[in-house]
Write an enzyme that holds these catalytic residues in place. Structure first.
Site, mmCIF file in Angstrom:
data_model
loop_
_atom_site.group_PDB
_atom_site.id
_atom_site.type_symbol
_atom_site.label_atom_id
_atom_site.label_comp_id
_atom_site.label_asym_id
_atom_site.label_seq_id
_atom_site.Cartn_x
_atom_site.Cartn_y
_atom_site.Cartn_z
ATOM 1 N N SER A 1 -3.286 -7.557 3.029
ATOM 2 C CA SER A 1 -3.537 -7.378 4.463
ATOM 3 C C SER A 1 -3.966 -8.696 5.092
ATOM 4 C CB SER A 1 -4.622 -6.320 4.677
ATOM 5 O OG SER A 1 -4.171 -5.070 4.226
ATOM 6 N N ARG B 1 -2.162 -5.988 -8.480
ATOM 7 C CA ARG B 1 -1.104 -6.963 -8.238
ATOM 8 C C ARG B 1 -1.043 -7.984 -9.370
ATOM 9 N NH1 ARG B 1 -3.258 -7.825 -2.331
ATOM 10 N NH2 ARG B 1 -5.029 -7.737 -3.694
ATOM 11 N N LYS C 1 -17.313 -5.472 5.921
ATOM 12 C CA LYS C 1 -16.480 -6.257 5.028
ATOM 13 C C LYS C 1 -16.651 -7.759 5.266
ATOM 14 C CE LYS C 1 -12.283 -6.034 2.521
ATOM 15 N NZ LYS C 1 -10.959 -5.583 2.305
ATOM 16 N N HIS D 1 0.830 -1.209 0.000
ATOM 17 C CA HIS D 1 0.000 0.000 0.000
ATOM 18 C C HIS D 1 0.863 1.257 0.000
ATOM 19 C CE1 HIS D 1 -3.155 -2.563 2.286
ATOM 20 N NE2 HIS D 1 -3.649 -2.345 1.071
HETATM 21 O O1 PNS Z 1 -8.473 -2.359 0.215
HETATM 22 P P1 PNS Z 1 -9.839 -2.794 -0.217
HETATM 23 O O2 PNS Z 1 -10.623 -3.332 0.943
HETATM 24 O O3 PNS Z 1 -9.791 -3.748 -1.390
HETATM 25 O O4 PNS Z 1 -10.570 -1.463 -0.738
HETATM 26 C C1 PNS Z 1 -11.896 -1.522 -1.191
HETATM 27 C C2 PNS Z 1 -12.536 -0.114 -1.140
HETATM 28 C C3 PNS Z 1 -12.512 0.417 0.273
HETATM 29 C C4 PNS Z 1 -11.777 0.812 -2.054
HETATM 30 C C5 PNS Z 1 -13.994 -0.295 -1.648
HETATM 31 O O5 PNS Z 1 -14.623 -1.286 -0.890
HETATM 32 C C6 PNS Z 1 -14.790 1.001 -1.545
HETATM 33 O O6 PNS Z 1 -14.678 1.856 -2.380
HETATM 34 N N1 PNS Z 1 -15.618 1.128 -0.474
HETATM 35 C C7 PNS Z 1 -16.435 2.268 -0.229
HETATM 36 C C8 PNS Z 1 -17.908 1.978 -0.543
HETATM 37 C C9 PNS Z 1 -18.192 2.140 -2.021
HETATM 38 O O7 PNS Z 1 -18.010 3.185 -2.613
HETATM 39 N N2 PNS Z 1 -18.650 1.055 -2.658
HETATM 40 C C10 PNS Z 1 -19.009 1.065 -4.042
HETATM 41 C C11 PNS Z 1 -17.806 0.906 -4.953
HETATM 42 S S1 PNS Z 1 -17.297 -0.769 -5.003
#
Ligand code: PNS
Length: 172
Positions: A139, A101, A46, A22
């Site tokens: 993570s 990745r 999550k 990250h």
């Molecule tokens: O590191 P991650 O958990 O893969 O990141 C995912 C993240 C936080 C970027 C994604 O879940 C997100 O954008 N969450 C906020 C809610 C949202 O906007 N959801 C709709 C788009 S998928």
């Protein structure tokens, strides 16, 4: 046509916890754009099980990790709840930068990028290829290794390694 240059991007994630992968993406986003906001998503739902670290803890870990780098100016770390596109509009960012990745990331990221551009066509989704050194890193792998007592100090910033040791010493 007037070209509107993107000056400010969001690097979003759950950061549960932040890894060296990250940090690499955040520093590279900062190399490309003068202003970067790291958006730490609440992600309380999550996979239905919540996160290992609280939102406050995750924000502090990213802030402390960035203090260990030589990049200070132009990067800030903020929590957000709700939609990523709304957060981008709130902070005035013109796009989102994420790391890719492997091919396995691609489908998921494409789906999110499509969804976000459907909700907010003004925002750009920009992908950087992860440093191959961190291609296997996530993570969840870090949490798994740390919970089994493995040394993760080459995978995460020093402050995060200390936090993981503390966490799993109390939660074994
Ligand atoms: O590191 P991650 O958990 O893969 O990141 C995912 C993240 C936080 C970027 C994604 O879940 C997100 O954008 N969450 C906020 C809610 C949202 O906007 N959801 C709709 C788009 S998928």
């Amino acid at each position: 046509m007037a070209v509107h240059h993107v000056q400010h991007v969001v690097v979003p994630g759950t950061f549960d916890p932040v890894t060296l992968g990250h940090i690499d993406v955040i520093l590279r986003a900062r190399k490309l754009f003068p202003r970067v906001t790291v958006g730490v998503a609440d992600s309380r739902n999550k996979r239905g099980v919540g996160t290992t670290f609280s939102l406050d803890e995750r924000v502090l870990m990213v802030r402390d990790a960035l203090k260990l780098t030589d990049v200070r100016d132009g990067v800030e770390v903020l929590p957000f709840t709700g939609l990523l596109v709304d957060f981008c509009h709130e902070v005035g960012a013109g796009g989102v930068v994420k790391g890719l990745r492997a091919m396995t990331d691609f489908e998921y990221e494409l789906q999110q990028a499509d969804l976000n551009s459907h909700m907010a066509p003004d925002l750009e989704s920009i992908f950087v290829m992860s440093n191959p050194e961190y291609g296997y890193l996530s993570s969840s792998i870090v949490r798994e290794l740390a919970s089994l007592g493995s040394d993760v100090s080459t995978l995460v910033p020093a402050n995060v390694a200390a936090e993981l040791r503390r966490h799993y010493a109390h939660n074994r």
